[in-house]
Design an enzyme around this catalytic site. Structure first.
Site, short mmCIF file in Angstrom:
data_model
loop_
_atom_site.label_atom_id
_atom_site.label_comp_id
_atom_site.label_asym_id
_atom_site.label_seq_id
_atom_site.Cartn_x
_atom_site.Cartn_y
_atom_site.Cartn_z
N CYS A 259 -4.08 20.30 -4.90
CA CYS A 259 -4.81 19.38 -4.02
C CYS A 259 -4.30 19.57 -2.60
CB CYS A 259 -4.68 17.93 -4.50
SG CYS A 259 -3.00 17.31 -4.58
N ARG A 264 -2.70 14.23 -6.27
CA ARG A 264 -4.00 14.13 -6.97
C ARG A 264 -4.11 15.21 -8.04
NH1 ARG A 264 -8.13 14.39 -2.03
NH2 ARG A 264 -6.41 15.62 -1.16
#
Length: 309
Positions: A259, A264
Site C-alpha cells: 500500500c 492497509r
C-alpha cells in the site's frame, strides 16, 4: 416414533442453520466475533491488545482488560524504519501478560488496519494462537458494547520468542524482481483506484509521500475495502476467493501485497494468508519506499508529475 423422528429432523435443521450462520459470520479460525470476545473478557488465558492509529482513542475508552500498543513506537524501530526488534517485542508482550499458552486478540480503529499490522508482526515472530477481532473497534462500538477508562493491572507473562520468519515480508529488491519479471509472483496494490492510477500521490492529509505517483508494473488493484462487509467484518471465504480470482489471484503462486506504508496491505495480507491460506508476503516499505527509489520502473496511467510542493 414419528414425533421423535420429526424432532430429530428439526434438530438437525437447526444445527445446520447454526453452522451455516457461524461460518458466514466468521471467515476464519484466526478471527473472533464481538459476541465471543464479550463472553471471554474475564478469561485469564485471553490477552486483549488494542492497536489503534489515532492518538487518544484508547485513553478515551477501550475494551475492558485491553493493553495498548502504539504502532509507531511499540511495533517499529523508530530510527531504522524497521519492524520492532525481537528483544523489545518480547518485553512488550510479557508486560501485556502474554505467555506461551495465551490466546491473543488484537483489535483497533480504522477497520483494524494497524491491528492487522500487529497480527503480521506477531506472525513474523511466530507467536502462537493470535486472533483478530472481526470488525474491530468500530463494530464493537456500533453494537454498543461496553468500553472502560480503567487500565487493569496485568501479571507479567513468560512468552519467549524464536527467530523471526522473514518469509512473510517482502523488500524493495523482491518487488523490483517481480516488476522486472525476474520472479514469478502475483502483486496486489490495495490502495485506492486514484492512488493506483497515479491521479493522487497519497490520500488527502497524510504526511508520508512519494515523489512519484502510480504503481509497480504488473500489480493488480484490489482496494483493501473490497474485502470487508458494511460493518467492517471480513467477507466470507468464498466471497474473498471470488474477489481475488477475478484479477487472477488464486493461490497458485506466491503473492506480495503493498500500500503506502504497509498498514492497509497488512489487512489484505490477513485476508489472503489467514482466511484463504495463500502464500503471501507484505511489502511494508510499500509506495513510500518504491515511489521514492531512483531508477525503478513505474506505471503511471494518469501521467502526473510531482512538482515538489
Amino acid at each position: 416414533m414419528k414425533a421423535i423422528k420429526r424432532f430429530a429432523a428439526t434438530t438437525l435443521m437447526v444445527v445446520a442453520a447454526w453452522v451455516s450462520t457461524s461460518s458466514s459470520v466468521l471467515a476464519s479460525e484466526h478471527l473472533v466475533s464481538t459476541d465471543w470476545l464479550e463472553k471471554n473478557l474475564n478469561n485469564p488465558k485471553v490477552k486483549l491488545i488494542e492497536v489503534s492509529v489515532n492518538p487518544g482513542v484508547y485513553e478515551r475508552g477501550h475494551i475492558a482488560g485491553a493493553s495498548n500498543f502504539v504502532w509507531h513506537t511499540d511495533l517499529v524501530d523508530t530510527v531504522k524504519r524497521d519492524i520492532v526488534a525481537k528483544d523489545q517485542f518480547q518485553q512488550l508482550l510479557r508486560k501485556a501478560g502474554v505467555s506461551k499458552d495465551s490466546t491473543v486478540v488484537l483489535y483497533g480503529d480504522t477497520n483494524n488496519w494497524f491491528a492487522a499490522w500487529g497480527a503480521w508482526i506477531f506472525d513474523i515472530y511466530q507467536v502462537p494462537n493470535v486472533k483478530l477481532l472481526d470488525g474491530g473497534r468500530s463494530k464493537w462500538e456500533a453494537e454498543k458494547r461496553p468500553l472502560t477508562l480503567a487500565q487493569k493491572a496485568v501479571k507479567p507473562g513468560n512468552i519467549t520468542l524464536g527467530e523471526p520468519d522473514y518469509s512473510l515480508r517482502a523488500g524493495l529488491q523482491d518487488v523490483l524482481a517481480i516488476a522486472e519479471k525476474r520472479r514469478d509472483y502475483s502483486l496486489i496494490d490495495i490502495r485506492s483506484k486514484d492512488e493506483y492510477e497515479g491521479k493522487v500521490f497519497a490520500p488527502a492529509g497524510v504526511q508520508e509521500l512519494a515523489v512519484r505517483a502510480g504503481h509497480v508494473p504488473g500489480a493488480v488493484n484490489v482496494p483493501w475495502g473490497s474485502a470487508v462487509a458494511a460493518d467492517g467484518s471480513f467477507k466470507s471465504k468464498e466471497e474473498l476467493k471470488q474477489l481475488y480470482a477475478a484479477v487472477g489471484i488464486d493461490g497458485s503462486k506466491p503473492v506480495v501485497v503493498y500500500c503506502r506504508i504497509g498498514e492497509r496491505s497488512s489487512h489484505t495480507w490477513f485476508a489472503l494468508k489467514k482466511i484463504l491460506g495463500y502464500d503471501v508476503r507484505n511489502y511494508d516499505g510499500s509506495w513510500t519506499e518504491y515511489g521514492n527509489s531512483v531508477g525503478v520502473p513505474i506505471t503511471n496511467i494518469a501521467g502526473t508529475v510531482w512538482g515538489g510542493k
